[in-house]
Write a protein that holds these residues in place. Sequence first.
Motif, PDB file in Angstrom:
ATOM      1  N   SER A   1       0.869  -1.207  -0.032  1.00  0.00           N
ATOM      2  CA  SER A   1       0.016  -0.060  -0.125  1.00  0.00           C
ATOM      3  C   SER A   1       0.867   1.121  -0.002  1.00  0.00           C
ATOM      4  CB  SER A   1      -0.955  -0.089   1.509  1.00  0.00           C
ATOM      5  OG  SER A   1      -0.307   0.079   2.400  1.00  0.00           O
ATOM      6  N   LEU A   2       1.957   1.223   0.424  1.00  0.00           N
ATOM      7  CA  LEU A   2       2.786   2.304   0.690  1.00  0.00           C
ATOM      8  C   LEU A   2       3.470   2.687  -0.802  1.00  0.00           C
ATOM      9  CD1 LEU A   2       5.348   2.126   3.930  1.00  0.00           C
ATOM     10  CD2 LEU A   2       3.821   3.807   2.916  1.00  0.00           C
ATOM     11  N   TYR A   3       3.902   1.477  -1.496  1.00  0.00           N
ATOM     12  CA  TYR A   3       4.282   1.427  -2.832  1.00  0.00           C
ATOM     13  C   TYR A   3       3.058   1.996  -3.914  1.00  0.00           C
ATOM     14  CZ  TYR A   3       5.722   0.003  -7.375  1.00  0.00           C
ATOM     15  OH  TYR A   3       5.775  -0.023  -8.750  1.00  0.00           O
ATOM     16  N   GLU A   4       1.975   1.784  -3.613  1.00  0.00           N
ATOM     17  CA  GLU A   4       0.838   2.281  -4.456  1.00  0.00           C
ATOM     18  C   GLU A   4       0.626   3.772  -4.186  1.00  0.00           C
ATOM     19  OE1 GLU A   4      -1.770  -1.943  -5.223  1.00  0.00           O
ATOM     20  OE2 GLU A   4      -2.343  -0.332  -3.605  1.00  0.00           O
ATOM     21  N   ARG A   5       0.668   3.999  -2.894  1.00  0.00           N
ATOM     22  CA  ARG A   5       0.450   5.194  -2.618  1.00  0.00           C
ATOM     23  C   ARG A   5       1.827   6.373  -3.163  1.00  0.00           C
ATOM     24  NH1 ARG A   5      -1.167   9.201   1.084  1.00  0.00           N
ATOM     25  NH2 ARG A   5       0.196  10.507   2.244  1.00  0.00           N
ATOM     26  N   GLY A   6       2.906   5.644  -2.981  1.00  0.00           N
ATOM     27  CA  GLY A   6       4.150   6.452  -3.597  1.00  0.00           C
ATOM     28  C   GLY A   6       3.873   6.813  -5.105  1.00  0.00           C
ATOM     29  N   GLN A   7       3.279   5.601  -5.763  1.00  0.00           N
ATOM     30  CA  GLN A   7       3.076   5.860  -7.198  1.00  0.00           C
ATOM     31  C   GLN A   7       2.038   6.884  -7.538  1.00  0.00           C
ATOM     32  OE1 GLN A   7       3.759   3.461 -10.187  1.00  0.00           O
ATOM     33  NE2 GLN A   7       5.835   3.336  -9.045  1.00  0.00           N
ATOM     34  N   ARG A   8       0.948   6.708  -6.627  1.00  0.00           N
ATOM     35  CA  ARG A   8       0.026   8.004  -6.780  1.00  0.00           C
ATOM     36  C   ARG A   8       0.506   9.255  -6.517  1.00  0.00           C
ATOM     37  NH1 ARG A   8      -3.885   4.907  -3.843  1.00  0.00           N
ATOM     38  NH2 ARG A   8      -4.232   6.544  -2.628  1.00  0.00           N
ATOM     39  N   LEU A   9       1.199   9.410  -5.380  1.00  0.00           N
ATOM     40  CA  LEU A   9       2.083  10.801  -5.390  1.00  0.00           C
ATOM     41  C   LEU A   9       2.648  11.344  -6.378  1.00  0.00           C
ATOM     42  CD1 LEU A   9       2.862  10.334  -1.585  1.00  0.00           C
ATOM     43  CD2 LEU A   9       1.186  11.664  -2.254  1.00  0.00           C
ATOM     44  N   SER A  10       3.623  10.028  -6.755  1.00  0.00           N
ATOM     45  CA  SER A  10       4.484  10.391  -8.039  1.00  0.00           C
ATOM     46  C   SER A  10       3.828  11.133  -9.289  1.00  0.00           C
ATOM     47  CB  SER A  10       5.345   9.567  -8.337  1.00  0.00           C
ATOM     48  OG  SER A  10       5.779   9.388  -9.416  1.00  0.00           O
ATOM     49  N   ALA A  11       2.598  10.423  -9.590  1.00  0.00           N
ATOM     50  CA  ALA A  11       1.883  10.586 -10.886  1.00  0.00           C
ATOM     51  C   ALA A  11       1.170  11.984 -10.461  1.00  0.00           C
ATOM     52  CB  ALA A  11       0.673   9.547 -10.885  1.00  0.00           C
ATOM     53  N   HIS A  12       0.629  12.351  -9.312  1.00  0.00           N
ATOM     54  CA  HIS A  12       0.003  13.517  -9.038  1.00  0.00           C
ATOM     55  C   HIS A  12       1.046  14.676  -8.891  1.00  0.00           C
ATOM     56  CE1 HIS A  12      -2.237  16.373  -7.175  1.00  0.00           C
ATOM     57  NE2 HIS A  12      -1.536  16.702  -5.917  1.00  0.00           N
ATOM     58  N   CYS A  13       2.246  14.510  -8.463  1.00  0.00           N
ATOM     59  CA  CYS A  13       3.385  15.546  -8.749  1.00  0.00           C
ATOM     60  C   CYS A  13       3.494  15.832 -10.427  1.00  0.00           C
ATOM     61  CB  CYS A  13       4.520  15.029  -8.292  1.00  0.00           C
ATOM     62  SG  CYS A  13       4.810  15.327  -6.515  1.00  0.00           S
ATOM     63  N   GLN A  14       3.611  14.656 -10.993  1.00  0.00           N
ATOM     64  CA  GLN A  14       4.033  14.697 -12.326  1.00  0.00           C
ATOM     65  C   GLN A  14       2.803  15.573 -13.144  1.00  0.00           C
ATOM     66  OE1 GLN A  14       4.546  11.142 -14.267  1.00  0.00           O
ATOM     67  NE2 GLN A  14       4.946  12.212 -16.281  1.00  0.00           N
ATOM     68  N   ARG A  15       1.410  15.290 -12.644  1.00  0.00           N
ATOM     69  CA  ARG A  15       0.541  15.831 -13.288  1.00  0.00           C
ATOM     70  C   ARG A  15       0.510  17.205 -13.127  1.00  0.00           C
ATOM     71  NH1 ARG A  15      -2.597  11.754 -12.080  1.00  0.00           N
ATOM     72  NH2 ARG A  15      -3.411  12.568 -10.338  1.00  0.00           N
ATOM     73  N   LEU A  16       0.579  17.406 -11.725  1.00  0.00           N
ATOM     74  CA  LEU A  16       0.645  18.989 -11.617  1.00  0.00           C
ATOM     75  C   LEU A  16       1.615  19.778 -12.539  1.00  0.00           C
ATOM     76  CD1 LEU A  16       0.604  19.024  -7.755  1.00  0.00           C
ATOM     77  CD2 LEU A  16      -1.153  19.849  -9.463  1.00  0.00           C
ATOM     78  N   LEU A  17       2.954  19.242 -12.513  1.00  0.00           N
ATOM     79  CA  LEU A  17       3.964  19.848 -13.453  1.00  0.00           C
ATOM     80  C   LEU A  17       3.469  19.996 -14.763  1.00  0.00           C
ATOM     81  CD1 LEU A  17       7.276  18.214 -12.031  1.00  0.00           C
ATOM     82  CD2 LEU A  17       6.448  20.462 -11.735  1.00  0.00           C
ATOM     83  N   GLU A  18       2.748  18.935 -15.268  1.00  0.00           N
ATOM     84  CA  GLU A  18       2.433  18.862 -16.503  1.00  0.00           C
ATOM     85  C   GLU A  18       1.208  19.577 -17.349  1.00  0.00           C
ATOM     86  OE1 GLU A  18       3.423  14.730 -17.788  1.00  0.00           O
ATOM     87  OE2 GLU A  18       5.793  15.314 -17.876  1.00  0.00           O
ATOM     88  N   ASP A  19       0.410  19.445 -16.310  1.00  0.00           N
ATOM     89  CA  ASP A  19      -0.989  19.677 -16.688  1.00  0.00           C
ATOM     90  C   ASP A  19      -1.247  21.138 -16.339  1.00  0.00           C
ATOM     91  OD1 ASP A  19      -1.012  17.190 -17.709  1.00  0.00           O
ATOM     92  OD2 ASP A  19      -2.473  16.520 -16.280  1.00  0.00           O
ATOM     93  N   ALA A  20      -0.345  21.602 -15.170  1.00  0.00           N
ATOM     94  CA  ALA A  20      -0.907  22.904 -14.441  1.00  0.00           C
ATOM     95  C   ALA A  20      -1.112  24.202 -15.620  1.00  0.00           C
ATOM     96  CB  ALA A  20      -0.085  23.309 -13.483  1.00  0.00           C
ATOM     97  N   GLU A  21      -1.917  25.048 -15.159  1.00  0.00           N
ATOM     98  CA  GLU A  21      -1.855  26.290 -16.160  1.00  0.00           C
ATOM     99  C   GLU A  21      -1.632  27.294 -15.029  1.00  0.00           C
ATOM    100  OE1 GLU A  21      -4.160  27.415 -19.302  1.00  0.00           O
ATOM    101  OE2 GLU A  21      -4.518  25.167 -20.239  1.00  0.00           O
ATOM    102  N   LEU A  22      -0.852  28.224 -15.580  1.00  0.00           N
ATOM    103  CA  LEU A  22      -0.500  29.474 -14.803  1.00  0.00           C
ATOM    104  C   LEU A  22      -1.817  30.265 -14.473  1.00  0.00           C
ATOM    105  CD1 LEU A  22       1.847  30.960 -13.502  1.00  0.00           C
ATOM    106  CD2 LEU A  22       1.931  32.369 -15.575  1.00  0.00           C
TER     107      LEU A  22
END
Lengths: 396, 68
Positions: free
Chosen positions: B35-56
Amino acid sequence: MGTFSVREVTQYIHELFDADSVLSDVRVRGEVSNLTKAASGHWYFSIKDAKAQLRCVMFRGRAQYVRLDVKAGDEIIVQGRISVYDARGEYQLYAESIEAVGGVGDLHAQFEALKAKLDAEGLFDADRKREIPVFPRRIGIVTSPTAAAYQDMLNVFRRRFPMLEIILSPTLVQGAEAPRQIVAALTRLNSLAALDIVIVARGGGSLEDLWCFNDEAVARAIAACGVPVISGIGHEIDFTIADFVADLRAPTPSAAAELATPNRDDLLLDLDRMDQTLNGAFGGGLRDKQGKLRQSQGRLGYVSPARTIEQLREQLASLRRLLRGSAFGRLERLGDRLQTNARLLDGADPRRILARGYAIVSDEAGTVVRSAREVQQNQRLGVRFREDQIKVRVEN
Amino acid sequence: MDEIEKLSYEAAYQALEDVLAQLDSGELALEQSVSLYERGQRLSAHCQRLLEDAELKVRRLDEASAVD
């Protein structure tokens, strides 16, 4: 008595002047005459009173700071040092600054006076400088919205760290009205909660254009700002009082935007590294567990679908890393990975199982039969092989 | 899931570092590390989404709208 050359005696006089503490920094009042503003930017003139006159020279580096409109006949105060011009055998005043009598007019003198005053108050002290947050969420900007500098900054934010909220507090950034507006713009931002950084910015311009950032009220408003302030005013070579009082001075507006934000590309690399660590840390722990599982469960553990899912998950994670990296060199390997994944998925295709000699039995409605208990004598069933199928009848 | 999606970049990044530290410490039951691993994956994906999808987002604070 020895005989000197002209050069030797002039050198001697020159050294006498330069060693004198009064002549090294004097303020002399007089009326301007014979003023020549040369194409080189240097000014040549004399100042005189009823009894005497004094040759003066002001080099371009200083003359450009003089805001006073100096004309022949003006009464002025010239500050500088008196030394000897050997080639002419003349002494002259090398002017550093010029003031109108009873008034101000010399920007450089004003600048130095304010700088000294605020410095003495400790407004520039290193221990007043606050840390700039690494991951800002809201950045306030004090600048003119019509300036190119503002768009430049927005572009930097979009490229580097777009999950920001930018709050523009518009103001004039040149002219007599500018200082009041800049102070008001800072005050408006200061009333907002949850602001991480304030940037005070203006594109390049002449010394006069930038002058509003040498205003005392502006300097104090920056010092009083509740969050760290980055200044990005003019070009690399321009220093203003606002720069000295800001928590961080950037050479230009774009540079201020860069100093305020982390770089997305660096963050993505960092996330990749963390992903790898994550998979490594998990994989390591999992391998230990799997070793034990295998011992206790033998072949069953080895063919467990959970393990295959885990493998697929790791493959997908690798794929995501590769995609994310998006460096061209990696794209080739991506192709290989896709093939590997395709093979893995292929392994899960039921037709592959049929190819190994298994068959699927179903009733006439097409429902899969899993047990002899589900059928009756004489019932018709379909048996599906890899390539074809047959109809059969149950005997007993 | 919702909890992660609401995190700021900084918070998600910090949480991801915490997950890594916990996984690294070992001594976790398999379910915990999964479950930690899955959480880590989701956190990482979330960070990535924030970086790539964010609009100023850009907002203007004029004198009239000074109170926020």
